[in-house]
Design an enzyme around this catalytic site. Structure first.
Site, PDB file in Angstrom:
ATOM      1  N   GLU A 186      51.512  23.038  61.714  1.00 56.85           N
ATOM      2  CA  GLU A 186      51.755  21.866  62.552  1.00 56.85           C
ATOM      3  C   GLU A 186      52.953  21.074  62.044  1.00 56.85           C
ATOM      4  O   GLU A 186      53.425  21.271  60.911  1.00 56.85           O
ATOM      5  CB  GLU A 186      50.480  21.001  62.594  1.00 56.85           C
ATOM      6  N   ARG A 243      46.168  26.646  71.261  1.00 55.78           N
ATOM      7  CA  ARG A 243      45.997  25.593  70.261  1.00 55.78           C
ATOM      8  C   ARG A 243      44.601  25.726  69.654  1.00 55.78           C
ATOM      9  O   ARG A 243      43.660  26.172  70.310  1.00 55.78           O
ATOM     10  CB  ARG A 243      46.160  24.209  70.896  1.00 55.78           C
ATOM     11  N   HIS A 244      44.449  25.319  68.395  1.00 57.27           N
ATOM     12  CA  HIS A 244      43.152  25.396  67.734  1.00 57.27           C
ATOM     13  C   HIS A 244      42.116  24.490  68.424  1.00 57.27           C
ATOM     14  O   HIS A 244      42.462  23.569  69.171  1.00 57.27           O
ATOM     15  CB  HIS A 244      43.276  24.999  66.255  1.00 57.27           C
ATOM     16  N   GLY A 245      40.845  24.745  68.165  1.00 58.68           N
ATOM     17  CA  GLY A 245      39.770  23.913  68.701  1.00 58.68           C
ATOM     18  C   GLY A 245      39.707  22.557  68.014  1.00 58.68           C
ATOM     19  O   GLY A 245      40.422  22.307  67.029  1.00 58.68           O
ATOM     20  N   THR A 251      37.833  18.225  62.552  1.00 59.98           N
ATOM     21  CA  THR A 251      37.175  17.010  62.055  1.00 59.98           C
ATOM     22  C   THR A 251      38.117  15.818  62.131  1.00 59.98           C
ATOM     23  O   THR A 251      37.702  14.713  62.461  1.00 59.98           O
ATOM     24  CB  THR A 251      36.696  17.221  60.612  1.00 59.98           C
ATOM     25  N   TRP A 252      39.397  16.038  61.842  1.00 57.64           N
ATOM     26  CA  TRP A 252      40.350  14.920  61.906  1.00 57.64           C
ATOM     27  C   TRP A 252      40.720  14.574  63.338  1.00 57.64           C
ATOM     28  O   TRP A 252      41.044  13.422  63.628  1.00 57.64           O
ATOM     29  CB  TRP A 252      41.597  15.237  61.069  1.00 57.64           C
ATOM     30  N   ARG A 262      42.153  25.164  60.359  1.00 56.39           N
ATOM     31  CA  ARG A 262      41.654  24.920  61.710  1.00 56.39           C
ATOM     32  C   ARG A 262      42.182  25.951  62.704  1.00 56.39           C
ATOM     33  O   ARG A 262      41.481  26.360  63.631  1.00 56.39           O
ATOM     34  CB  ARG A 262      41.993  23.489  62.158  1.00 56.39           C
ATOM     35  N   LYS A 279      44.861   6.414  62.948  1.00 51.52           N
ATOM     36  CA  LYS A 279      45.945   5.911  63.793  1.00 51.52           C
ATOM     37  C   LYS A 279      46.091   4.392  63.702  1.00 51.52           C
ATOM     38  O   LYS A 279      47.206   3.868  63.708  1.00 51.52           O
ATOM     39  CB  LYS A 279      45.726   6.370  65.236  1.00 51.52           C
TER      40      LYS A 279
END
Length: 537
Positions: free
Chosen positions: A140, A65-67, A70-71, A116, A151
């Site tokens: 994604e 999975r990506h690091g 920012t989001w 990302r 959220k």
């Protein structure tokens, strides 16, 4: 509308599914929930999957999975949008993963084109000559109108629809789409492309939800006796206890359905590994999950499970290497104490758990298991006693016979002399009667562990120490699987696996990690191995 035939029933379940959209995802201003007709929807039944392409040689696929983006840091819903980039922490996580994989041999790298993931792939791939292969279907999950919202904004603006996304994602609908169902379909398409590539060791860098879907749609092979086996039994050529080769069995690939979304955790830069093993007669390969979510940081550190807080946890620790172990021995060669490597492995496991307040430790009566449990117990009790005025903390240590899998194998009628050492999917090679005995005994052990963490007076962290075979079965019970799935998971000596229960012991468990070995340092088994000169994994 598509028809899905569940393996446990002859009935057909109708699912209404919109076709996936390609190109940019456009958001509409409304979200709707649709009442499903009686009988429609997803059950907990496992779905029969389309066959994967046959393989001529073994293939290992490493998912990352990506690091942190920012989001991620802002708590914003990303979906398949492409507006967030890696934070400094995210780049550092990717660099740690690069170091983790630096000695591993990869033939190809597939990556999501979203920035990302693309940047994470570039960092991990480093100076390798082969170009990174962008694959749009690795993007994604498409979340349409939810994308870009904080959220808390999702909760305020969409109310019950957002709650359904949190609690019943498999049936969540937005802008006329079922996002999780679409994602599962997309993941199956990705596997066809990845496995068709001429390579033996593949790196795939993508996202949280799509990596969950890739793992879920890959694993699972259901073995049933072939006509050849049944005929040999009828003629008396084979008897009970014969060591069956898995290649004498018919197989039907099963995948974990969309109801397993958020049950297989994928942390930032977490590494998961899948082995695809060809079958001599062709057809879909056998598939084994070698590890899940090996992270740059500690797997037992704080954090949410499936997006929710949890205060109940079971940590499965495999015993260290024993004095009876040799490279070519069957893994149940008797009840032996640990050798020097095993002592080091047990100490490393104890150090990994140092910052946790373990409420109790349950061990198999096997010597190596009990020695490992004692090491963890001593470190736990000493952890609160490092200052001058501190008082040692007592950690309860128990032995239960249902964790003693070694006795099952020693008392079986199987001919163990020609049994190969532990390899991915090795539990598929034992006969059905022995597999049933293992599964039934592990069910008793699983219930004992659940009863232990159900005690409201306990702090909720339980450590269980046993042989890899019994821990594989325990993970199967956690996921509500059957004995046919035993060959779908792999554990190494000294490994740690973490099961969380955000809904309490009576709710479905979340697998935080499987076969975590990074804590073993130089004594850990590399994630990939050389494939030169036809060498198998």
């Amino acid at each position: 509308m598509v028809s899905v035939l569940t393996p446990s029933s002859s009935s057909v379940c109708l699912l209404y599914r919109s076709p996936p959209r390609y190109g940019d995802v456009r958001c509409s201003s409304s979200v709707q929930e649709i009442q499903k007709p009686p009988g429609e929807g997803l059950s907990s039944d496992l779905r029969a999957s389309e066959p994967l392409p046959p393989l001529k040689v073994a293939k290992r696929v490493v998912l990352v999975r990506h690091g942190q983006s920012t989001w991620n840091a802002e708590g914003r819903i990303q979906g398949s949008s492409n507006f967030s980039v890696l934070t400094k922490k995210g780049e550092s996580q990717a660099e740690t993963s690069r170091q983790m994989l630096i000695d591993d041999n990869f033939d190809a790298c597939f990556a999501s084109p979203l920035e990302r993931s693309k940047r994470t792939a570039e960092i991990i791939w480093g100076g390798r000559k082969e170009p990174i292969i962008p694959e749009y279907e690795l993007r994604e999950i498409d979340l349409y109108s939810f994308q870009g919202l904080l959220k808390n904004e999702g909760k305020e603006r969409y109310g019950s629809a957002y709650r359904q996304w949190q609690l019943d994602a498999a049936n969540f609908i937005i802008d006329g789409h079922y996002p999780v169902r679409e994602l599962w379909e997309r993941a199956r398409n990705c596997w066809t492309k990845i496995l068709a590539h001429d390579s033996r060791s593949v790196l795939v860098v993508a996202h949280n939800a799509v990596n969950q879907a890739l793992v879920a749609t890959a694993i699972g092979t259901c073995f049933s006796p072939s006509k050849k086996i049944l005929m040999m039994e009828k003629k008396g050529i084979l008897s009970t206890g014969t060591l069956f080769s898995p290649f004498l069995f018919c197989s039907k690939r099963l995948g974990l359905g969309v109801e397993y979304f958020r049950c297989l955790l994928q942390s930032n830069c977490g590494v998961s590994v899948l082995d695809f093993i060809p079958r001599p007669e062709g057809g879909s390969p056998d598939i084994c999950l070698d590890r899940l979510n090996q992270t740059p940081g500690s797997p037992v550190a704080g954090g949410k499970s499936g997006g929710r807080d949890t205060n109940k946890r079971i940590i499965l620790v495999c015993n260290g290497s024993t004095q009876g172990n040799t490279e070519n021995d069957f893994p149940f060669a008797g009840d032996h104490p640990m050798n020097m490597l095993g002592v080091i492995q047990s100490q490393k496991s104890a150090e990994l758990l140092l910052d946790l307040k373990v409420s109790s430790i349950i061990s198999s009566p096997n010597k190596a298991c009990f020695e490992t449990a004692m090491t963890i117990s001593k470190v736990q009790e000493a952890a609160d006693c490092l200052g001058a005025d501190c008082v040692p903390r007592y950690v309860e240590l128990k032995q239960i016979g249902s964790l003693d899998v070694e006795t099952i194998f020693q008392q079986s009628k199987m001919d163990l002399s020609n049994f190969p050492p532990i390899q991915p999917g090795w539990l598929n090679r034992i006969d059905d009667g022995l597999r049933t005995t293992l599964w039934d005994q592990s069910e008793k052990a699983w219930q004992s562990l659940l009863d232990e963490i159900s005690d409201e007076s306990s702090e909720g962290v339980l450590v269980a120490v046993a042989h890899p075979a019994i821990h594989i079965a325990l993970m199967g019970h956690c996921l509500n699987l059957t004995k046919e799935w035993l060959g779908s998971f792999h554990l190494d000596e000294g490994s740690v696996s973490v099961l969380d229960f955000p809904d309490g012991p009576k709710g479905r468990g979340v697998i935080r990690c499987i076969n975590y070995t990074a804590h073993l340092g130089r004594w850990s088994i590399p994630i990939t191995r050389s494939t030169e000169d036809g060498e198998e994994f």
